[in-house]
Scaffold this motif. Sequence first.
Motif, PDB file in Angstrom:
ATOM      1  N   GLU A 106      -2.270   1.731  -7.525  1.00  0.00           N
ATOM      2  CA  GLU A 106      -2.806   0.157  -7.736  1.00  0.00           C
ATOM      3  C   GLU A 106      -1.426  -0.930  -8.167  1.00  0.00           C
ATOM      4  N   LYS A 107      -1.050  -0.343  -9.154  1.00  0.00           N
ATOM      5  CA  LYS A 107       0.057  -1.163  -9.741  1.00  0.00           C
ATOM      6  C   LYS A 107       1.255  -1.716  -8.624  1.00  0.00           C
TER       7      LYS A 107
ATOM      8  N   GLN B 248      11.495  -8.030  -4.221  1.00  0.00           N
ATOM      9  CA  GLN B 248      10.018  -8.119  -4.924  1.00  0.00           C
ATOM     10  C   GLN B 248       8.907  -7.065  -4.956  1.00  0.00           C
ATOM     11  N   SER B 249       9.063  -6.343  -3.925  1.00  0.00           N
ATOM     12  CA  SER B 249       8.027  -5.195  -3.837  1.00  0.00           C
ATOM     13  C   SER B 249       8.264  -4.092  -5.087  1.00  0.00           C
ATOM     14  N   GLY B 250       9.257  -4.003  -5.604  1.00  0.00           N
ATOM     15  CA  GLY B 250       9.716  -2.922  -6.501  1.00  0.00           C
ATOM     16  C   GLY B 250       9.688  -1.545  -5.864  1.00  0.00           C
TER      17      GLY B 250
ATOM     18  N   MET C  82      10.177   0.138   5.367  1.00  0.00           N
ATOM     19  CA  MET C  82       8.858   0.166   4.627  1.00  0.00           C
ATOM     20  C   MET C  82       8.028   1.343   5.491  1.00  0.00           C
ATOM     21  N   LEU C  83       7.618   2.449   4.961  1.00  0.00           N
ATOM     22  CA  LEU C  83       7.911   3.032   3.542  1.00  0.00           C
ATOM     23  C   LEU C  83       8.676   4.231   3.731  1.00  0.00           C
TER      24      LEU C  83
ATOM     25  N   ALA D 216       2.068  -5.730  -6.634  1.00  0.00           N
ATOM     26  CA  ALA D 216       3.460  -6.161  -6.359  1.00  0.00           C
ATOM     27  C   ALA D 216       3.611  -6.338  -4.742  1.00  0.00           C
ATOM     28  N   VAL D 217       3.499  -5.310  -4.261  1.00  0.00           N
ATOM     29  CA  VAL D 217       3.686  -5.274  -2.936  1.00  0.00           C
ATOM     30  C   VAL D 217       2.785  -6.265  -2.139  1.00  0.00           C
TER      31      VAL D 217
END
Lengths: 288, 288
Positions: free
Chosen positions: A191-192, A227-229, A253-254, A196-197
């Motif tokens: 979720e976290k 930015q997506s981490g 990705m990914l 950000a994504v």
Amino acid sequence: MNGITKTARAFVPSHITGFFAAHRQEEPRLAGSVGCGLCLSLGATTTIESAPEIHDTEIFLNGARSEAPVSRYVVEKLVKEPVRVKTELSMPLGAGFGASGAGALGCAYALNSCFNLGLTANGAAAVAHEAEVTFRTGLGDVIAQNAGGLVVRLQPGAPGTGRIDRIPVPTMPISYVVHGPLSTSQVLSDEKTMTAVNLAGEAALKELLKRPTFTNFLQLSRRFTVQSGLASDWALEAIEAVEAAGGMAGMIMLGDAVFAFGGGSAEALRTFGEVHTTTISQRGANLD
Amino acid sequence: MNGITKTARAFVPSHITGFFAAHRQEEPRLAGSVGCGLCLSLGATTTIESAPEIHDTEIFLNGARSEAPVSRYVVEKLVKEPVRVKTELSMPLGAGFGASGAGALGCAYALNSCFNLGLTANGAAAVAHEAEVTFRTGLGDVIAQNAGGLVVRLQPGAPGTGRIDRIPVPTMPISYVVHGPLSTSQVLSDEKTMTAVNLAGEAALKELLKRPTFTNFLQLSRRFTVQSGLASDWALEAIEAVEAAGGMAGMIMLGDAVFAFGGGSAEALRTFGEVHTTTISQRGANLD
């Protein structure tokens, strides 16, 4: 066309996403992602053979018997009888090239032809999209692979439901290095990470549509990588090496993998692993 | 990409319509046609050069200076300055291969790249569609040429507005013979002809969607050739000769020309003119 031999073959290009935002929905055909990615001429060639002599569908990936749950889902959805599926992949597995989508989409096209199911391209592709979404192996590869080129996913959903456009681009060389796999379903379940994504992905799409060019796609993919981490140290270093050589790069990705264009990008990537160079695929999925 | 030389090049496949129904609208982006047609690998390659030294835009078709009003419309719509346009066509002119659409669409893509206009593929293609509709040179070629393959036009309109799907089809050989040109704008302006055309075209589309296969496309194109009242005796005889040889054929809409697939179709056509064989183009328009 295949009434006598009961066999059919399809080709599907690989697809690397530069940035994305996930859109969850209960209904798989409405679920998907927005974002932008490139179809590459590395592909999956899938052959279907009717096999009334076997009891269960057999799936082979590059010659080896495989569970291939995403392709199996497509088979079970489309035909009642067991078939033999042979998929030859010229792309890396599990590294963000949309291999599962390519296998599933090729399966759908080839089954449609082999068993004369009478589905349109979108009709066949929607089943592959549904399979991907159900197994969380991808959210936007199938709709892009179905079209070819540099595809912008404007609205999420299966082919025929989601909305796409393309960014004009010549058939140019793209280099890449794969460091290792990244589990799509694992990333999508965190979720976290996904907060950000999605924030970064929606911002990148908005920005891209102000100026939809290949260069802007590369720049926004680069920004999304940070930015997506999602980027590993390895990926960030590889990207910086490409930039120092005058090229542009982003994370695939990914996957723990990097794609690059221009300047001395292929040379610069050499210290980061085995460098491959392929080209943009202008064609989408179709029978072979 | 082309900042220094100020030149850009695009490729657009040809497109032959098997059947269609025209949809008139005041607004060119809503106007168009429904129906089905095949993109062929014969194409148009258009090069744009910025030319600040000239006063008026110069357009060359296969090396000869030409008025090319449809391409000129696109230039004037997209840029303020004069440019040099060079289009090389490997398809017949005025025989239903979508040459004007291919020129206009290539123009739009190449101008977009050359002058960094920041249009998406659909954005550029919509201008070419508008030009075609305005000059009545075509109603559905551009949206199909933009996609590639065997394209079903489900709802009329410009790329991004109209709705299409594809029928899966391998890269197969298609033979054709051209007897002479047919004026698209003349056919489209004849009310009585268009009543028969639209009735037959809508019926063919409805029938195709019940079973969207390549074979059904060929059969419905054949039926439309007769029902539309557009076929010449020459075309009907050529089609019958192909059928007698075990192949399938239809008239190319709109040209006094016939396309054919399978059996001894190329041989059978030989008494009707110079036979050419090309293949289906799986790719749509893009930069070259």
